[in-house]
Design an enzyme around this catalytic site. Structure first.
Site, PDB file in Angstrom:
ATOM      1  N   GLU A 175       0.834  -1.413  -0.332  1.00 35.86           N
ATOM      2  CA  GLU A 175      -0.110  -0.235   0.221  1.00 35.86           C
ATOM      3  C   GLU A 175       0.860   0.986   0.294  1.00 35.86           C
ATOM      4  OE1 GLU A 175      -3.662   1.709   2.706  1.00 35.86           O
ATOM      5  OE2 GLU A 175      -3.456  -0.619   2.282  1.00 35.86           O
ATOM      6  N   ASP A 216      -2.776  -2.888   3.101  1.00 33.42           N
ATOM      7  CA  ASP A 216      -3.143  -3.564   4.766  1.00 33.42           C
ATOM      8  C   ASP A 216      -4.411  -3.878   4.701  1.00 33.42           C
ATOM      9  OD1 ASP A 216      -0.990  -1.460   5.917  1.00 33.42           O
ATOM     10  OD2 ASP A 216      -3.089   0.134   5.905  1.00 33.42           O
ATOM     11  N   TYR A 233      -0.269  -4.071  13.553  1.00 36.04           N
ATOM     12  CA  TYR A 233      -0.551  -2.839  13.022  1.00 36.04           C
ATOM     13  C   TYR A 233      -1.494  -2.151  13.990  1.00 36.04           C
ATOM     14  CZ  TYR A 233      -4.748  -2.133   9.389  1.00 36.04           C
ATOM     15  OH  TYR A 233      -5.190  -1.618   8.648  1.00 36.04           O
TER      16      TYR A 233
END
Length: 723
Positions: free
Chosen positions: A9, A105, A309
């Site tokens: 990303e 992601d 994350y």
């Protein structure tokens, strides 16, 4: 030899994947090795087309052309990132590339980023999915060893696309309708507007609040303080005469201990962090905005690889993460964390009762440290602060509860009841991780020390005092409390089923988008900051009244999220949902057209816009006051004052920079004034070089000008509405 194309990303993530995969040969916008070619997006490279792409007449903002309801939504390449899209597209068309690995992601919007690029580039070959929760070398290697078929996520991307198309249909139509109807730069959305409504409703409650005086009675006896309670156990009364009567009756009296209760209590550790809880604590402790905290987390996740994350709404981990906990504890055996991590490791097996819950883990588990040991000196001050919060919470949740003995005393004086409360700590447990600089909500209890006493004991009353106070208005929102309200907006909704849906989903927005939503309210001048408090502007208060009633309530988001979740599970067709949104957008536009409400610029100055001649508006931005043109097509703005990082030499508060050119001057609230030229000389003589001063001034430049093309502005607005 056939190669796999890996699509990340962001460039930073792409380069890390390339390093782990051994891709060392550099190309423009990609890195290549023997087995893999790694490339990246820059966030979204492809988005939904602007209205004028469908109809030429939609290029002009005209109420008569609303609603805009294109039958087939089109994708377009974002011009600013078109070069990188062409790089990705050319790699997809290479003959030696046999498959694509989606490494964006791991979530609804990350899936959409990749699928839109694939659709626009015409990708038809096999596709796999990398789904990981941290960016460590080990996590990446394990993820590539367990790639999943991309088809498993087809329903997830249908849900994401349905959300995006619905926001386009509703958001752009209502925004254009409000703007055309009232000739002002107004916008509305299903998350932005109810969030603003929360702030506006609180402001109305404060303005309508009428404080009332109340009284209480406190006495001292036996070296401790006790509080009077009436027959209903209330510690305050609105009857002043009653409080004075109680105090007079108890003066120089004798207190009898009618009850002594001792109870063993335990306070379990708080759950691990999700993004919203972390943003709340960072705002309380360090005054970081939600956006700042998210950016710092992204850096700690992607660049330093120290935390997992960030964009998660879970506060627990699943069973499969438990075997990695010892390595994570070894990684944080540094600095002040070392003794706590060692103590946890000694007391095996690990106590995971408060950390593990498979049922409460969604796409990603809670934010916890990775197996990477930190070089703390490499972290910036703010990064260090966020890392500190996460590590302390991680250690705390693996430690035992705090144990204490709570003591409650009931005294009777002249027929009146008084109570006192204290506690004796037996074992600190998890609270040992937090020093006195950490104020936790639970610390607000009265913890006075109580002497040894026995039931029936008589004590001499040494003093009696009538206390007085006023009922306080509800507090204004801070970013911390607004994040809580966005996460739990059930109070806005009357329908029990919708309230339940909001409880089960993420509320208003998602952990990843709430920061952008708050920033949008600032940039549109709907709210302003006073200290830590968020205050609606006149524009914001009027917009809540002008927007259709449906958009003001969190009920709409509850309905959407319920249906989007069903689409993601394959229980509902996305086409049916989008078609209903077309009908809904038509209804909302009709409501705006039929409204007889008026919008008033009550912040209008007598200064005219140099571009179009209209009277300018005085607004407060995040960094000071600005003059802004009310004409949406003009977009002129000029800084009047800027809040800088320059400190007043008298009171050390931040100073404002006022004026233009040679007349620019620093001004402080204490009355201190200093010309910019004198400031530069003072800085240079104090040891700061010209380069340091120039860098400081560069950082103080006024905010970027408003886009003169409203299509670009709305594209950015639509981006901020992602869920």
């Amino acid at each position: 030899m056939a190669k796999s194309l890996v699509l990340a990303e962001k460039p930073s993530v792409g380069r890390e994947l390339a390093r782990v995969l051994g891709c060392k040969r550099g190309g423009e916008g990609y890195l290549e090795g023997d087995r893999y070619v790694v490339t990246w997006a820059l966030g979204h490279l492809v988005t939904l087309a602007d209205p004028d792409v469908y109809e030429k007449k939609w290029e002009k903002w005209d109420m008569e052309d609303l609603p805009m309801l294109p039958q087939n939504m089109k994708l377009v390449v974002i011009p600013q990132t078109g070069k990188q899209f062409r790089v990705v597209q050319s790699l997809m068309k290479r003959g030696d590339v046999s498959e694509l690995i989606i490494a964006t992601d791991a979530g609804r919007e990350g899936e959409l980023v990749a699928r839109w690029i694939m659709a626009k580039a015409g990708w038809k070959k096999p596709t796999k999915r990398l789904w990981i929760s941290s960016q460590t070398d080990r996590a990446i290697k394990e993820g590539f060893a367990k790639l999943r078929p991309a088809s498993e996520y087809d329903n997830l991307v249908r849900s994401a696309q349905a959300r995006s198309e619905a926001d386009w249909l509703v958001g752009l139509n209502v925004t254009r309708a409000l703007t055309c109807r009232h000739n002002a730069q107004l916008s509305a959305g299903r998350v932005q507007t109810p969030t603003l409504a929360l702030i506006v409703q609180r402001e109305r409650e404060i303005r309508n609040f009428v404080p009332k005086d109340f009284w209480g009675v406190r006495l001292k006896a036996g070296g401790f303080t006790a509080t009077w309670r009436d027959k209903n156990n209330n510690a305050r009364t609105f009857d002043k005469a009653l409080a004075e009567k109680v105090a007079a009756a108890c003066q120089n009296g004798e207190a009898v201990l009618t009850q002594v209760r001792k109870m063993r209590r335990m306070t379990p550790p708080p759950a691990a962090y999700d993004l919203t809880e972390l943003q709340r604590d960072a705002n309380k402790k360090f005054a970081y905005s939600a956006k700042e905290t998210l950016n710092l987390m992204q850096s700690l996740y992607e660049q330093h690889k120290l935390l997992t994350y960030p964009r998660t709404d879970s506060r627990y981990i699943s069973d499969d993460v438990v075997p990695t906990l010892p390595e994570r504890l070894k990684a944080v055996m540094v600095d002040q964390y070392k003794p706590f991590a060692q103590e946890i490791m000694r007391n095996r097996p690990l106590k995971t009762k408060y950390l593990v819950n498979n049922a409460k883990v969604t796409d990603h588990h809670a934010i916890i440290p990775t197996e990477e040991s930190p070089d703390l000196w490499q972290l910036s001050g703010p990064e260090r602060n966020i890392y500190d919060l996460v590590v302390r919470r991680f250690l705390a949740v693996l430690m035992p509860p705090q144990e204490y003995e709570e003591v409650e005393l009931t005294l009777t004086v002249a027929g009146h009841t008084f109570t006192a409360k204290g506690k004796i700590i037996k074992t600190m447990g998890w609270r040992a991780v937090y020093d006195k600089s950490y104020s936790l909500d639970e610390d607000e209890e009265d913890t006075q020390s109580l002497p040894p006493v026995t039931q029936g004991q008589k004590l001499k009353v040494s003093s009696v005092q009538v206390t007085n106070g006023k009922t306080p208005p509800p507090p204004r929102y801070t970013e911390a409390t607004l994040l809580t309200a966005m996460e739990h907006p059930q109070a806005q909704v009357e329908d029990k089923n919708l309230r339940k849906i909001l409880e089960e989903t993420s509320g208003l927005g998602t952990p990843a988008t709430r920061a952008d939503i708050i920033e949008k309210l600032f940039s549109a001048f709907y709210i302003e900051r006073r200290g830590k408090e968020l205050v609606p502007t006149s524009k914001g208060m009027q917009l809540v009244e002008l927007a259709p009633a449906d958009l003001r309530s969190a009920a709409l988001t509850a309905q959407w999220e319920d249906r989007l979740a069903r689409i993601a599970k394959g229980q509902e067709r996305d086409t049916k949902f989008v078609e209903e949104m077309r009908t809904y957008a038509t209804k909302l536009v009709a409501a705006v057209k039929a409204s007889d409400a008026k919008y008033t610029h009550d912040n209008q100055t007598r200064k005219t816009c140099p571009d179009c001649g209209k009277f300018l508006l005085l607004v407060k931005g995040k960094r000071g006051e600005m003059l802004v043109c009310p004409d949406r097509e003009c977009g002129y703005r000029k800084s009047v004052t800027q809040v800088t990082n320059a400190r007043c030499p008298n009171c050390f508060k931040k100073m404002e920079l006022r004026g233009e050119g040679e007349n620019q001057m620093f001004a402080c609230v204490c009355g201190y004034r200093e010309k910019l030229s004198a400031f530069k000389e003072r800085k240079e003589s104090a040891g700061a070089g010209k380069r340091d001063v120039a860098k400081f001034m560069q950082n103080q430049k006024e905010e970027k000008p408003i886009n003169t093309g409203m299509a670009d502005a709305l594209a950015k607005w639509l981006e901020s509405q992602k869920k």
